[in-house]
Write an enzyme that holds these catalytic residues in place. Structure first.
Site, PDB file in Angstrom:
ATOM      1  N   GLY A  12       1.187  -1.213   0.125  1.00 35.68           N
ATOM      2  CA  GLY A  12      -0.228   0.016   0.250  1.00 35.68           C
ATOM      3  C   GLY A  12       1.077   0.971  -0.023  1.00 35.68           C
ATOM      4  N   ASN A  14       1.613   2.649  -2.393  1.00 38.01           N
ATOM      5  CA  ASN A  14       0.750   3.899  -3.326  1.00 38.01           C
ATOM      6  C   ASN A  14      -0.068   4.822  -2.970  1.00 38.01           C
ATOM      7  OD1 ASN A  14       2.606   4.682  -6.213  1.00 38.01           O
ATOM      8  ND2 ASN A  14       2.301   1.762  -5.992  1.00 38.01           N
ATOM      9  N   HIS A 106       1.911   0.410 -12.505  1.00 33.53           N
ATOM     10  CA  HIS A 106       2.531  -0.804 -13.197  1.00 33.53           C
ATOM     11  C   HIS A 106       4.083   0.162 -13.046  1.00 33.53           C
ATOM     12  CE1 HIS A 106       3.873  -4.919 -14.553  1.00 33.53           C
ATOM     13  NE2 HIS A 106       4.289  -4.497 -15.632  1.00 33.53           N
TER      14      HIS A 106
HETATM   15  C1  GAR Z   1       4.070  -1.291  -7.509  1.00 35.00           C
HETATM   16  O1  GAR Z   1       5.036  -1.185  -7.662  1.00 35.00           O
HETATM   17  C2  GAR Z   1       2.527  -1.286  -8.209  1.00 35.00           C
HETATM   18  O2  GAR Z   1       3.503  -0.904  -9.750  1.00 35.00           O
HETATM   19  C3  GAR Z   1       2.811  -2.989  -8.432  1.00 35.00           C
HETATM   20  O3  GAR Z   1       1.966  -3.605  -7.178  1.00 35.00           O
HETATM   21  C4  GAR Z   1       3.339  -2.414  -6.607  1.00 35.00           C
HETATM   22  C5  GAR Z   1       2.267  -2.494  -5.418  1.00 35.00           C
HETATM   23  O4  GAR Z   1       3.247  -1.327  -4.595  1.00 35.00           O
HETATM   24  N1  GAR Z   1       1.353  -3.230  -9.784  1.00 35.00           N
HETATM   25  C6  GAR Z   1       1.261  -4.257 -10.673  1.00 35.00           C
HETATM   26  O5  GAR Z   1       2.953  -5.312 -10.860  1.00 35.00           O
HETATM   27  C7  GAR Z   1       0.338  -4.327 -10.762  1.00 35.00           C
HETATM   28  N2  GAR Z   1       1.033  -5.111 -11.669  1.00 35.00           N
HETATM   29  P1  GAR Z   1       2.577  -0.790  -3.008  1.00 35.00           P
HETATM   30  O6  GAR Z   1       1.779  -2.033  -2.664  1.00 35.00           O
HETATM   31  O7  GAR Z   1       3.545  -0.432  -2.246  1.00 35.00           O
HETATM   32  O8  GAR Z   1       1.735   0.206  -3.219  1.00 35.00           O
END
Ligand code: GAR
Length: 184
Positions: A12, A14, A106
């Site tokens: 989480g 982002n 992504h």
């Molecule tokens: C982020 O890097 C996002 O871009 C990626 O998962 C991570 C989540 O991190 N998404 C993907 O790979 C979608 N295919 P977070 O939970 O710390 O935000």
């Protein structure tokens, strides 16, 4: 302010970055999460954001749980969906109800390195540049029209960890910026 839901399955960071953006032009009014143990849930509770937590295994089909999600979204007057590490393919129920209103971030320069562990994939591939993509989603895995991309160089001194940190920093800046542009 327009209301948005964030869909997330993991840490989480982002989600937190969106909450921490003072001038975000929408209100994050719901977290939708499919993982009971995910750290993002604690972040939402701390911030007082309502959470819809569901276990796909409790439903007969994707359609069944997405109909439930849709009910919650509509009850709360949500008009945009931002995916932030939501590790599930969105089905036609939500895609049709929120056409052109579901956006994903992504950690690669799509169409390169879609799917899981995009940062690891790029690091292993030995490419010199990777980056971050914000895009509308469709029924594929990390496909759909691209809205914005930012390049991140892979330095000879990088480890996968150091690269991950830089990519995440870019994500945390880029996502709120692009969202504000989309809503303006
Ligand atoms: C982020 O890097 C996002 O871009 C990626 O998962 C991570 C989540 O991190 N998404 C993907 O790979 C979608 N295919 P977070 O939970 O710390 O935000």
């Amino acid at each position: 302010k327009m209301k948005a839901a964030v869909f997330a399955s993991g840490t989480g960071s982002n989600f937190q970055a969106l909450l921490d953006t003072d001038d975000l032009t929408c209100e994050i009014s719901l977290l939708v999460c499919d993982q009971p143990g995910a750290a993002v849930i604690e972040k939402a509770s701390k911030a007082g954001i309502p959470i819809f937590l569901f276990n796909p295994k409790d439903y007969d089909s994707k359609e069944a749980y997405e109909k439930e999600i849709l009910r919650v979204l509509e009850n709360r007057g949500v008009s945009w969906i931002f995916l932030a590490g939501y590790m599930r393919i969105v089905g036609s129920t939500l895609l049709h109800a929120y056409e052109g209103k579901i956006v994903n971030i992504h950690p690669s320069l799509l169409p390169s390195f879609p799917g899981k562990d995009a940062i690891g994939q790029a690091f292993q591939a030995g490419v010199e540049t990777t980056g971050v993509t914000v895009h509308y989603i469709d029924e594929g895995i990390d496909t759909g029209p691209i809205i914005a991309q930012e390049v991140v160089e892979i330095l000879p001194t990088d480890t996968q960890d150091s690269l991950t940190k830089r990519i995440q920093q870019v994500e945390h800046q880029l996502y709120p910026k692009v969202i504000n542009e989309l809503l303006s």
